[in-house]
Design a protein around this motif. Structure first.
Motif, PDB file in Angstrom:
ATOM      1  N   ARG A   1       0.839  -1.199   0.000  1.00 23.97           N
ATOM      2  CA  ARG A   1       0.000   0.000   0.000  1.00 23.97           C
ATOM      3  C   ARG A   1       0.876   1.252   0.000  1.00 23.97           C
ATOM      4  O   ARG A   1       0.598   2.228  -0.713  1.00 23.97           O
ATOM      5  CB  ARG A   1      -0.905  -0.026   1.233  1.00 23.97           C
ATOM      6  N   GLN A   2       1.951   1.244   0.798  1.00 16.61           N
ATOM      7  CA  GLN A   2       2.875   2.368   0.804  1.00 16.61           C
ATOM      8  C   GLN A   2       3.552   2.535  -0.555  1.00 16.61           C
ATOM      9  O   GLN A   2       3.756   3.662  -1.029  1.00 16.61           O
ATOM     10  CB  GLN A   2       3.954   2.160   1.888  1.00 16.61           C
ATOM     11  N   ASP A   3       3.876   1.415  -1.183  1.00 13.97           N
ATOM     12  CA  ASP A   3       4.486   1.472  -2.513  1.00 13.97           C
ATOM     13  C   ASP A   3       3.514   2.075  -3.522  1.00 13.97           C
ATOM     14  O   ASP A   3       3.903   2.890  -4.369  1.00 13.97           O
ATOM     15  CB  ASP A   3       4.888   0.057  -2.938  1.00 13.97           C
ATOM     16  N   TRP A   4       2.249   1.703  -3.437  1.00  9.67           N
ATOM     17  CA  TRP A   4       1.243   2.263  -4.334  1.00  9.67           C
ATOM     18  C   TRP A   4       1.119   3.772  -4.143  1.00  9.67           C
ATOM     19  O   TRP A   4       1.007   4.524  -5.111  1.00  9.67           O
ATOM     20  CB  TRP A   4      -0.111   1.605  -4.081  1.00  9.67           C
ATOM     21  N   GLU A   5       1.106   4.205  -2.878  1.00 11.78           N
ATOM     22  CA  GLU A   5       0.962   5.637  -2.620  1.00 11.78           C
ATOM     23  C   GLU A   5       2.177   6.411  -3.130  1.00 11.78           C
ATOM     24  O   GLU A   5       2.045   7.529  -3.631  1.00 11.78           O
ATOM     25  CB  GLU A   5       0.779   5.884  -1.121  1.00 11.78           C
ATOM     26  N   ALA A   6       3.364   5.820  -2.989  1.00 11.84           N
ATOM     27  CA  ALA A   6       4.563   6.477  -3.523  1.00 11.84           C
ATOM     28  C   ALA A   6       4.459   6.594  -5.045  1.00 11.84           C
ATOM     29  O   ALA A   6       4.809   7.631  -5.623  1.00 11.84           O
ATOM     30  CB  ALA A   6       5.816   5.695  -3.126  1.00 11.84           C
ATOM     31  N   ARG A   7       3.992   5.526  -5.691  1.00 15.64           N
ATOM     32  CA  ARG A   7       3.809   5.579  -7.145  1.00 15.64           C
ATOM     33  C   ARG A   7       2.757   6.629  -7.516  1.00 15.64           C
ATOM     34  O   ARG A   7       2.914   7.362  -8.499  1.00 15.64           O
ATOM     35  CB  ARG A   7       3.395   4.204  -7.656  1.00 15.64           C
ATOM     36  N   ALA A   8       1.679   6.710  -6.710  1.00 15.81           N
ATOM     37  CA  ALA A   8       0.635   7.694  -6.992  1.00 15.81           C
ATOM     38  C   ALA A   8       1.176   9.111  -6.870  1.00 15.81           C
ATOM     39  O   ALA A   8       0.835   9.986  -7.672  1.00 15.81           O
ATOM     40  CB  ALA A   8      -0.550   7.490  -6.035  1.00 15.81           C
ATOM     41  N   GLN A   9       2.013   9.345  -5.858  1.00 19.91           N
ATOM     42  CA  GLN A   9       2.606  10.667  -5.697  1.00 19.91           C
ATOM     43  C   GLN A   9       3.480  11.019  -6.893  1.00 19.91           C
ATOM     44  O   GLN A   9       3.481  12.158  -7.370  1.00 19.91           O
ATOM     45  CB  GLN A   9       3.424  10.720  -4.405  1.00 19.91           C
ATOM     46  N   THR A  10       4.208  10.022  -7.394  1.00 15.72           N
ATOM     47  CA  THR A  10       5.026  10.252  -8.586  1.00 15.72           C
ATOM     48  C   THR A  10       4.152  10.620  -9.781  1.00 15.72           C
ATOM     49  O   THR A  10       4.472  11.536 -10.549  1.00 15.72           O
ATOM     50  CB  THR A  10       5.851   8.999  -8.909  1.00 15.72           C
ATOM     51  N   GLN A  11       3.027   9.926  -9.935  1.00 18.80           N
ATOM     52  CA  GLN A  11       2.122  10.222 -11.041  1.00 18.80           C
ATOM     53  C   GLN A  11       1.513  11.610 -10.898  1.00 18.80           C
ATOM     54  O   GLN A  11       1.369  12.334 -11.890  1.00 18.80           O
ATOM     55  CB  GLN A  11       1.009   9.166 -11.107  1.00 18.80           C
ATOM     56  N   ARG A  12       1.166  11.989  -9.659  1.00 21.40           N
ATOM     57  CA  ARG A  12       0.625  13.332  -9.460  1.00 21.40           C
ATOM     58  C   ARG A  12       1.662  14.395  -9.814  1.00 21.40           C
ATOM     59  O   ARG A  12       1.343  15.413 -10.434  1.00 21.40           O
ATOM     60  CB  ARG A  12       0.159  13.497  -8.011  1.00 21.40           C
ATOM     61  N   THR A  13       2.901  14.150  -9.400  1.00 20.66           N
ATOM     62  CA  THR A  13       3.966  15.099  -9.720  1.00 20.66           C
ATOM     63  C   THR A  13       4.167  15.201 -11.228  1.00 20.66           C
ATOM     64  O   THR A  13       4.323  16.303 -11.780  1.00 20.66           O
ATOM     65  CB  THR A  13       5.279  14.668  -9.048  1.00 20.66           C
ATOM     66  N   LEU A  14       4.152  14.065 -11.914  1.00 13.82           N
ATOM     67  CA  LEU A  14       4.309  14.083 -13.372  1.00 13.82           C
ATOM     68  C   LEU A  14       3.157  14.810 -14.042  1.00 13.82           C
ATOM     69  O   LEU A  14       3.353  15.561 -15.006  1.00 13.82           O
ATOM     70  CB  LEU A  14       4.407  12.646 -13.901  1.00 13.82           C
ATOM     71  N   SER A  15       1.933  14.602 -13.526  1.00 11.10           N
ATOM     72  CA  SER A  15       0.775  15.282 -14.101  1.00 11.10           C
ATOM     73  C   SER A  15       0.890  16.789 -13.917  1.00 11.10           C
ATOM     74  O   SER A  15       0.576  17.572 -14.824  1.00 11.10           O
ATOM     75  CB  SER A  15      -0.513  14.766 -13.448  1.00 11.10           C
ATOM     76  N   GLN A  16       1.344  17.208 -12.734  1.00 15.93           N
ATOM     77  CA  GLN A  16       1.513  18.629 -12.491  1.00 15.93           C
ATOM     78  C   GLN A  16       2.592  19.214 -13.408  1.00 15.93           C
ATOM     79  O   GLN A  16       2.435  20.324 -13.932  1.00 15.93           O
ATOM     80  CB  GLN A  16       1.881  18.865 -11.031  1.00 15.93           C
ATOM     81  N   GLU A  17       3.678  18.454 -13.600  1.00 16.92           N
ATOM     82  CA  GLU A  17       4.736  18.940 -14.478  1.00 16.92           C
ATOM     83  C   GLU A  17       4.250  19.040 -15.919  1.00 16.92           C
ATOM     84  O   GLU A  17       4.572  20.002 -16.628  1.00 16.92           O
ATOM     85  CB  GLU A  17       5.947  18.011 -14.391  1.00 16.92           C
ATOM     86  N   ARG A  18       3.466  18.024 -16.352  1.00 10.60           N
ATOM     87  CA  ARG A  18       2.914  18.084 -17.717  1.00 10.60           C
ATOM     88  C   ARG A  18       1.982  19.279 -17.869  1.00 10.60           C
ATOM     89  O   ARG A  18       2.005  19.978 -18.890  1.00 10.60           O
ATOM     90  CB  ARG A  18       2.185  16.787 -18.044  1.00 10.60           C
ATOM     91  N   ALA A  19       1.136  19.521 -16.849  1.00  7.80           N
ATOM     92  CA  ALA A  19       0.230  20.667 -16.909  1.00  7.80           C
ATOM     93  C   ALA A  19       1.014  21.972 -16.949  1.00  7.80           C
ATOM     94  O   ALA A  19       0.653  22.911 -17.676  1.00  7.80           O
ATOM     95  CB  ALA A  19      -0.721  20.644 -15.720  1.00  7.80           C
TER      96      ALA A  19
END
Length: 432
Positions: free
Chosen positions: A203-221
């Motif tokens: 679950r912690q690994d999933w949340e870390a991956r989710a945070q990475t995806q959120r950061t990438l989405s923000q960078e793309r935006a």
């Protein structure tokens, strides 16, 4: 009997899609691993983020490994059951039916968890939990333990921990209490609860991956917004250049057409009027050429500024002086010098016809200066800035100096314009 080894291999293999080293974005984050700054209490009472429950950003290899683990665990459990137990046809049918219903219920929970409906999720888990008990009571203890391992792992991964942990602990206790005595051992209990701990880790690994995806989405935006801003700035710059070219060209045409009108009213010769009309036509043609040249200049493809000023001053019968060592200018600086020189000389023709005009281009250490000075002229007071009122001074918008000053300031430069003794002076200073 003991099924620890078989269950550990099958259950761990079925969920390895979520296990692995946490990404660098999770380092130094709060205990929930999301990077959202939640407290320990909040992380126990909240659902996993939707990004964590989705498969976005998960490597294809890990997805495939997860499916191989699930199918391998199911097949391995059935093989262990039928190989070690001598079952009748009716018992085999019962085991297969109960296993199918349990897998269906477990899949229903996996689908319902992202909707974050606790009651529905717990109902699906309870349904799967009942099928695990039925497997244990119907000569399929290995399948029952595999289902219990899956329930323990998935509930911790997908539910609020404050609900998943008690459900897993109570469910494991009841399961081991009602199944046959040969299944009740510490090995099976440790296996089931250990998979629950693995669920928390993944679950912690999933949340870390989710945070990475959120950061990438923000960078793309952010990159998209920057690209749109750059495109708008470029459009504004092109529009400004075209506007300035057309304003200069039309203003020059007005000068000649106004002169032609005055000649007609003054009953000038046909040849003089014709010359003015031809000059206006030539200015229209030059305007089209200048528009193309402006677009080329924005791409850095225009001819050297010195060559341009030679032709411009020759047409305006002005004197040109170049001070310093000539060097290439930036596209923006070159266009600013070109437009200022054109506008200043046009003002001389409008406001001080017949004035003696000089143009000086100075290459300084970190900047370039353009000075246009006129003396005399047929206006009452002379001067290209409009201090005098020649007969053509009313043509044009009167915004030439304002446009030149705005252009210079946009590029970090300055423009000075004002009357001198017997004339008018325009001085542009810009980095380049």
């Amino acid at each position: 009997m003991s099924a620890v080894s078989a269950v550990s291999a099958a259950s761990v293999g079925g969920k390895t899609e979520a296990a692995g080293t946490r990404t660098a974005s999770g380092a130094g984050q709060p205990p929930d691993g999301t990077g959202n700054g939640r407290s320990d209490v909040d992380s126990w009472t909240e659902w996993p983020s939707r990004e964590a429950l989705s498969r976005e950003g998960l490597a294809v290899g890990r997805r495939m490994l997860g499916w191989v683990g699930r199918i391998g665990g199911l097949v391995g459990g059935l093989w262990a059951t039928f190989a070690n137990e001598h079952l009748s046809a009716q018992q085999v049918g019962t085991v297969l039916a109960v296993t199918a219903v349990g897998v269906f219920a477990f899949a229903g929970f996996i689908r319902s968890a992202p909707r974050m409906n606790l009651r529905r999720s717990l109902l699906w888990l309870t349904f799967a939990y009942v099928q695990a008990i039925l497997c244990g009571l119907n000569h399929a203890p290995v399948m029952g333990i595999i289902l219990m391992c899956g329930i323990a792992l998935a509930s911790i991964q997908r539910l609020p921990i404050i609900a998943a942990a008690p459900f897993t602990l109570i469910g494991t206790t009841i399961f081991l209490a009602v199944v046959p005595h040969d299944v009740r051992n510490w090995g099976n209990a440790v296996t089931i609860l250990g998979l629950g701990i693995l669920g928390y880790i993944t679950r912690q690994d999933w949340e870390a991956r989710a945070q990475t995806q959120r950061t990438l989405s923000q960078e793309r935006a952010l990159r998209t917004a920057e690209a749109e801003s750059a495109a708008l700035a470029e459009r504004a710059r092109i529009a400004r250049e075209i506007h300035d070219v057309l304003a200069h060209s039309l203003s020059a045409q007005l000068v000649h057409l106004e002169a032609a009108r005055l000649m007609v009213e003054g009953e000038a010769s046909r040849e003089q009027i014709r010359e003015r009309i031809v000059a206006a036509r030539r200015m229209a043609q030059d305007g089209l050429l200048e528009t193309r040249a402006a677009l080329s200049a924005l791409r850095g493809e225009f001819r050297p500024i010195g060559e341009f000023l030679i032709n411009l001053t020759a047409d305006a019968s002005a004197k040109l002086e170049v001070v310093g060592t000539p060097r290439p200018l930036t596209a923006e600086a070159g266009v600013a010098v070109r437009r200022t020189a054109q506008e200043a000389l046009t003002n001389v023709r409008k406001h001080a016809p017949g004035a003696v005009c000089s143009v000086r281009l100075s290459y300084l250490d970190d900047s370039v200066e353009l000075e246009v000075v006129d003396q005399g002229g047929s206006g009452p007071k002379g001067g290209s800035g409009g201090s005098g009122r020649g007969e053509l001074a009313s043509s044009g918008s009167g915004l030439g100096l304002l446009g030149m000053r705005e252009r210079a300031e946009l590029l970090g430069g300055s423009l000075e314009a004002g009357p001198t003794q017997g004339g008018f002076r325009v001085l542009l200073r810009i980095k380049g």
